[in-house]
Design an enzyme around this catalytic site. Structure first.
Site, PDB file in Angstrom:
ATOM      1  N   HIS A 370      77.130 -73.218 -41.466  1.00 22.17           N
ATOM      2  CA  HIS A 370      76.940 -73.847 -42.772  1.00 22.17           C
ATOM      3  C   HIS A 370      75.543 -73.666 -43.353  1.00 22.17           C
ATOM      4  O   HIS A 370      75.221 -74.300 -44.366  1.00 22.17           O
ATOM      5  CB  HIS A 370      77.217 -75.351 -42.705  1.00 22.17           C
ATOM      6  CG  HIS A 370      78.623 -75.721 -42.375  1.00 22.17           C
ATOM      7  ND1 HIS A 370      79.575 -75.969 -43.335  1.00 22.17           N
ATOM      8  CD2 HIS A 370      79.246 -75.876 -41.191  1.00 22.17           C
ATOM      9  CE1 HIS A 370      80.726 -76.286 -42.748  1.00 22.17           C
ATOM     10  NE2 HIS A 370      80.542 -76.231 -41.443  1.00 22.17           N
ATOM     11  N   ARG A 552      72.165 -84.286 -51.706  1.00 22.75           N
ATOM     12  CA  ARG A 552      70.981 -84.625 -50.939  1.00 22.75           C
ATOM     13  C   ARG A 552      69.733 -84.037 -51.589  1.00 22.75           C
ATOM     14  O   ARG A 552      69.773 -82.977 -52.217  1.00 22.75           O
ATOM     15  CB  ARG A 552      71.129 -84.120 -49.495  1.00 22.75           C
ATOM     16  CG  ARG A 552      72.091 -84.959 -48.678  1.00 22.75           C
ATOM     17  CD  ARG A 552      71.654 -86.402 -48.582  1.00 22.75           C
ATOM     18  NE  ARG A 552      70.509 -86.529 -47.712  1.00 22.75           N
ATOM     19  CZ  ARG A 552      70.559 -86.925 -46.452  1.00 22.75           C
ATOM     20  NH1 ARG A 552      71.719 -87.270 -45.903  1.00 22.75           N
ATOM     21  NH2 ARG A 552      69.467 -87.014 -45.718  1.00 22.75           N
ATOM     22  N   LYS A 663      83.900 -80.044 -57.345  1.00 28.27           N
ATOM     23  CA  LYS A 663      84.406 -81.331 -57.825  1.00 28.27           C
ATOM     24  C   LYS A 663      84.136 -81.497 -59.323  1.00 28.27           C
ATOM     25  O   LYS A 663      84.991 -81.970 -60.077  1.00 28.27           O
ATOM     26  CB  LYS A 663      83.766 -82.480 -57.038  1.00 28.27           C
ATOM     27  CG  LYS A 663      84.175 -82.475 -55.565  1.00 28.27           C
ATOM     28  CD  LYS A 663      83.251 -83.290 -54.663  1.00 28.27           C
ATOM     29  CE  LYS A 663      83.466 -82.886 -53.206  1.00 28.27           C
ATOM     30  NZ  LYS A 663      82.425 -83.406 -52.291  1.00 28.27           N
TER      31      LYS A 663
END
Ligand code: GPU
Length: 814
Positions: A370, A552, A663
Site C-alpha cells: 500500500h 490523514r 467516494k
C-alpha cells in the site's frame, strides 16, 4: 496451541429455531423482547442508549441465519476460504449498514416510528468502530462487506483494540489527542468466544533436541476470539470478522516462577496481555520501531494462523493440501510475520521439512503493498527480532538463504536481512505467490522502483488490483436522496451491479434530471450544515461551492498546498472584492499522527487561517474555511455527499491509490487532482473533460527534485505564492505570535520535498477552471452526473472479484 476448538460456527440451525419472517409486527415483538430481557428495561423508562442496544440486538439476530447457512454451505461443499489479515479495520457504525444489507432499514424505521422514535437518531448514537487509521483500514472494511455481498467465503482477522484511533480536538488551533473508548458502553455486535483461544508465545530461546529446533518462549499470552457477523447486501451470504483480544487470566500467571521466588517474571505475561490489544498505533503509513507494535503484529498473525490450521485440520487430515482450501491475504506487511509463523508451525509442530513448508506457505499467502514511502516500509532490527521472536528469525534466515541462492551470481543480491535489519517487504514478497499494488500507477512503481529484482526473479508475481469502495455504505447509506433518485431513474440493482449507473449518462443533459440531482446535493448540504451547527457550532453557507479535502494529514497529501492557495484567494478577494468570485467553503478534515510535528503545524496553520478569514466581514460571504475536528467514517458519510469539489492533490507517485477520491466522485463531486494513484484511472473512466487535472507527473517530480534550488526557483516565479508566504511569515494569521509558522515557510523556501511550490501555479489555474465551470450550472451538473454514471468500476465488488480470480483462486459461492 489451541485451547478449545470452534464448535459454535458449524452448528446448523434446526428448522424450529429459525426466526419468523421479518414483518413490522415480528420485529416489534423482537425489539420489545430485547428491551425487556437483554437490556432489562421497559419502553417507558428506556433511554436512547437502551433503545439502541435493543434495536442492535434485534437486527443482529437477523444476521445469524444467513451467517450459519454460509458456514454450513462452505463446509458441506468444502469450499476454499480467504483469510484477510489486517492490523486495521476502520468500520464506522454498524447498525444502519447491517439494517440496509438485511433489507430491514425501512421496516425498523416504521417500528420505531410507532414508539415515537427516530431510527436515524438512534443509529447516530452508536460510536464508530475506529480500529484503523485511514485508507488501509477503511479498505479492509469495504473488502469484508464486498466479500459477503459477492459470496466469497472468508474471514477478516484483526485485533480488538480496547481504544481505537484517538479523538481529535483543537485547542487554540492545535491538535489535542484524547483516548477513544468505543467499548465503554459495551459492543452489541460481537459474539465473545472465550473458549476459542490460542496461546501466543513471546521471547525466550530456541533449543536443540534430537536434531530439532524447539522454541521455548519466555511468556505466553492468550488470544481470545470475538466474532462479528458481516452480512452482505441482500443477506444471501455472511462472513465473520474475528478480532483477537489478549486475555488476562489464570493461564497467564506463571505459578512455577512465582513459587520459585521470581515474582516479576511471573507476572510478565500478564503485563504483556494487558498492553497487547490496549490501543491502536495511531500512525498512518506506519513509522514503527516499537517492540509492542511487533508484538501486536505477531499476536494477530500467530492467533490467526493457528485458527486457520485448526479449522483446516477439523475437516481434512493433510496439511499438504492446505493451498486447496486456504488463502491468506496480508494487508501490507503488518501481518507479514504470518509467513514465518506458518512455516514454523508446519516444521516444528507438524513435521514438515523447511522447503516443503516454505512451498506451502508461498502457495497460500498473498501480499498487498500500500505504499512506496521509505519511512513506511517496515524494518525490524535483527536484535529486536531475536529478542521477541528468536525462532522466526532463524526461519527468516533460512528464507534469506533461499532467496540469495535464487539470485545466483548477482553481485549485490537483495537480502531479506540487510545489515542488521529484517526487511518485511522483501520477506512478504518472498513468501507470497502474488504481490499486488492498489492502482495501475502504483503497481508500475512497485515493479520498477520497489521490487525490480524480485520482479525479475518471479515474473508475473506482481499484479495490479485497483482499490474499490462499497456502494452500500458510500452511496445507499450515506446519500439516501441521491440513491432514491438513481433508483427512480434506472431502477434498483445498481447496489450490487454498480456498472448499471451507466444508465444515468443519457440523463446527464436533461434539465429535469439535473435539477433533481441539484436538489439531492442541496439536501446533503443541509444535512451536513445542520450537523456542523449542532455538533461543532460551525456555520456553512449553503449557496457556496463546497470544496473538501479530508484524509490523514501528511506532507505528501499536500494540505499545505490547499491552505496556501486559500490564502492567495483571500488576498485576491481583499484586493478586488467585486470581481465576481464564486463563493467557496474550504472544508478540511483529518488527523495527524501524534508524533508528526510538521503535520501538526499544518493543522495549526489551517485553523489560524480559518480564524482570520472567517472573521473578516469583507470576505466572509465569499470565502469560508472550516475544519471540523475528529474526522472519521461517520463524518465522511455526511460530508462527502454534500461536497461539490474533491481535493486529491498529492505529489505524483506518492499516493498509492486513494479511496476517498472514489467516494467523492461516486457522490457527484468533481475532482481537482494530480496524476497520482487511482486518480489516473478515475479520470480515464469519467473522462478527461470531467476532471480538473494539474501538476507534475511522476517522472517530472523525480526530475524536478534533482534540480538544485527548485523550491526557491518556483517561488520566485510565482508572485501570488510569494505574497502568500510573506503574509504567513509576517504573522498575518498569527498576530499574537508572528513567527509561529516560520518553520513551515522555511521548509517551503529551502526544501519543499513535496513540490508545493512547483505545482502552485498549475493548481491555481485549475482552481480558476473550477470557478468557470461552476458558474455554468448546467455544465457543472452534467459533469457531476457523468462522474456518478461512470464510477461503476470502482465498486469494491469488482476489486474483490479480481482478488478471487487472480490471487485467491476462489469461485463465488452465490
Ligand atoms: N495506506 Br502502508 C494507509 O492508509 N495506511 C498505511 O499504513 C499504508 C497505506 C493507504 C495509502 O496511503 C492509500 O493511498 C491507499 O488508498 C490505501 O492505503 C488503501 O490501499
Amino acid at each position: 496451541d489451541e485451547v478449545r476448538s470452534d464448535r459454535h460456527e458449524s452448528t446448523a440451525l434446526p428448522e424450529s429455531t429459525a426466526l419468523p419472517a421479518p414483518t413490522a409486527a415480528s420485529l416489534r415483538d423482537a425489539l420489545l423482547h430485547h428491551l425487556r430481557f437483554t437490556v432489562g428495561t421497559t419502553p417507558e423508562r428506556a433511554s436512547a442508549f437502551d433503545w439502541r442496544m435493543a434495536v442492535s440486538h434485534t437486527i443482529r439476530d437477523r444476521a445469524v441465519d444467513p451467517w450459519f447457512e454460509s458456514v454450513r454451505r462452505t463446509e458441506a461443499e468444502d469450499r476454499k476460504r480467504v483469510h484477510y489479515l489486517s492490523m486495521e479495520f476502520l468500520i464506522g457504525r454498524i447498525l444502519e449498514d447491517a439494517a440496509i444489507n438485511l433489507g430491514l432499514r425501512d421496516t425498523i424505521d416504521e417500528v420505531l416510528d410507532g414508539f415515537g422514535l427516530s431510527f436515524t437518531e438512534i443509529a447516530e448514537g452508536e460510536p464508530d468502530a475506529a480500529l484503523g487509521n485511514g485508507g488501509l483500514g477503511r479498505l479492509a472494511a469495504c473488502y469484508l462487506e464486498s466479500m459477503a455481498t459477492v459470496g466469497c467465503p472468508g474471514y477478516g482477522y484483526g485485533l480488538r483494540y480496547e481504544h481505537g484511533l484517538f479523538e481529535q480536538s483543537f485547542e487554540n488551533g492545535r491538535q489535542v489527542e484524547t483516548p477513544e473508548n468505543w467499548l465503554a458502553t459495551g459492543n452489541p455486535w460481537d459474539f465473545t468466544r472465550p473458549e476459542t483461544a490460542y496461546r501466543v508465545g513471546f521471547g525466550g530461546e530456541v533449543i536443540e533436541e534430537g536434531g530439532r529446533r524447539i522454541w521455548v518462549p519466555r511468556s505466553r499470552v492468550l488470544a481470545a476470539a470475538h466474532d462479528t457477523p458481516v452480512v452482505g447486501y441482500g443477506a444471501r451470504w455472511a462472513n465473520t470478522l474475528r478480532l483477537w483480544a489478549a486475555m488476562p487470566g489464570a493461564e497467564l500467571f506463571d505459578l512455577d516462577r512465582f513459587n520459585a521466588g521470581d515474582f516479576a517474571a511471573a507476572s510478565e505475561a500478564e503485563a504483556l496481555a494487558r498492553s497487547l490489544t490496549r490501543v491502536l498505533y495511531p500512525n498512518d503509513t506506519t513509522d514503527g520501531g516499537k517492540q509492542l507494535r511487533l508484538s501486536q503484529e505477531y499476536f494477530l498473525s500467530s492467533a490467526s494462523v493457528q485458527d486457520i490450521l485448526a479449522r483446516h485440520l477439523g475437516a481434512h487430515d493433510d496439511l499438504r493440501r492446505l493451498p486447496e482450501s486456504v488463502a491468506i491475504q496480508m494487508n501490507d506487511t503488518h501481518p507479514a510475520i504470518a509467513g514465518p509463523e506458518l512455516i514454523r508451525l508446519l516444521v516444528d509442530e507438524h513435521g514438515f521439512g523447511f522447503d516443503a513448508a516454505a512451498g506451502i506457505a508461498t502457495q497460500v499467502l498473498g501480499y498487498t503493498n500500500h505504499t512506496l514511502l521509505p519511512e513506511a516500509l517496515e524494518r525490524w532490527t535483527v536484535g529486536l527480532m531475536r529478542h521477541v521472536l528468536p525462532r522466526h528469525l532463524e526461519i527468516i534466515e533460512g528464507l534469506d538463504t533461499q532467496f540469495v541462492e535464487l539470485q545466483g551470481e548477482r553481485p549485490d543480491p537483495v537480502r531479506l536481512i540487510g545489515g542488521d535489519q529484517v526487511n518485511m517487504g522483501d520477506l512478504a514478497f518472498a513468501v507470497s505467490h502474488k504481490v499486488n499494488g492498489v492502482s495501475a500507477l502504483h503497481t508500475d512503481l512497485v515493479r520498477k522502483d520497489l521490487f525490480p529484482v524480485h520482479d525479475e526473479l518471479h515474473p508475473g508475481r506482481i499484479v495490479n488490483i485497483t482499490n474499490g469502495i462499497t456502494p452500500r455504505r458510500w452511496l445507499k447509506l450515506a446519500n439516501p436522496a441521491l440513491s432514491e433518485l438513481i433508483t427512480d431513474t434506472i431502477g434498483s440493482g445498481w447496489e450490487t451491479d454498480l456498472d448499471r449507473l451507466r444508465g444515468l449518462e443519457q440523463h446527464a443533459d436533461d434539465p429535469g434530471f439535473q435539477e433533481a440531482f441539484g436538489r439531492t446535493k442541496r439536501l446533503a448540504k443541509v444535512r451536513f450544515a445542520d450537523w456542523l451547527a449542532a455538533e461543532h457550532d460551525i456555520e456553512a453557507p449553503l449557496d457556496a461551492l463546497f470544496d473538501a479535502q479530508v484524509k490523514r494529514l501528511h506532507e505528501y497529501k499536500r494540505q499545505l498546498l490547499n491552505i496556501l492557495w486559500t490564502i492567495a484567494r483571500y488576498q485576491r478577494i481583499k484586493r478586488d472584492p467585486g470581481a465576481g468570485w464564486v463563493p467557496r467553503v474550504k472544508i478540511f478534515g483529518g488527523k495527524a499522527a501524534p508524533s508528526y510535528d510538521t503535520a501538526k503545524e499544518i493543522i495549526r496553520l489551517i485553523n489560524d487561517v480559518a480564524r482570520i478569514v472567517n472573521d473578516d466581514p469583507e470576505t466572509r460571504d465569499l470565502l469560508r474555511v472550516i475544519y471540523p475536528p475528529n474526522y472519521g467514517v461517520s463524518m465522511a458519510q455526511k460530508l462527502i455527499p454534500a461536497s461539490d469539489l474533491s481535493e486529491q492533490i498529492s505529489t505524483a507517485g506518492m499516493e498509492a491509490s486513494g479511496t476517498g477520491n472514489m467516494k467523492f466522485a461516486l457522490n457527484g463531486a468533481l475532482t481537482i487532482g494530480t496524476l497520482d494513484g487511482a486518480n489516473v484511472e478515475i479520470r480515464e473512466h469519467v473522462g478527461a473533460g470531467n476532471f480538473f487535472l494539474f501538476g507534475l507527473t511522476t517522472d517530472e517530480v523525480a526530475a524536478r527534485r534533482s534540480e538544485a534550488d527548485h523550491a526557491r526557483t518556483a517561488i520566485m516565479a510565482s508572485r501570488p505564492l510569494q505574497d502568500v508566504l510573506q503574509s504567513v511569515a509576517e504573522g498575518a494569521f498569527s498576530p499574537d505570535e508572528p513567527h509561529r509558522h516560520g518553520r513551515l515557510v522555511d521548509l517551503m523556501w529551502n526544501s519543499d520535498w513535496f513540490l508545493v511550490a512547483s505545482d502552485f501555479d498549475a493548481y491555481d489555474s485549475a482552481q480558476d477552471e473550477v470557478d468557470r465551470a461552476y458558474r455554468d450550472s448546467h455544465h457543472w451538473q452534467r459533469m457531476a452526473i457523468l462522474n456518478i454514471a461512470r464510477m461503476g468500476h470502482f465498486s469494491s465488488d469488482r476489486s474483490i472479484r479480481e482478488y478471487m480470480s487472480r490471487i485467491w483462486d476462489i469461485p463465488a459461492a452465490l
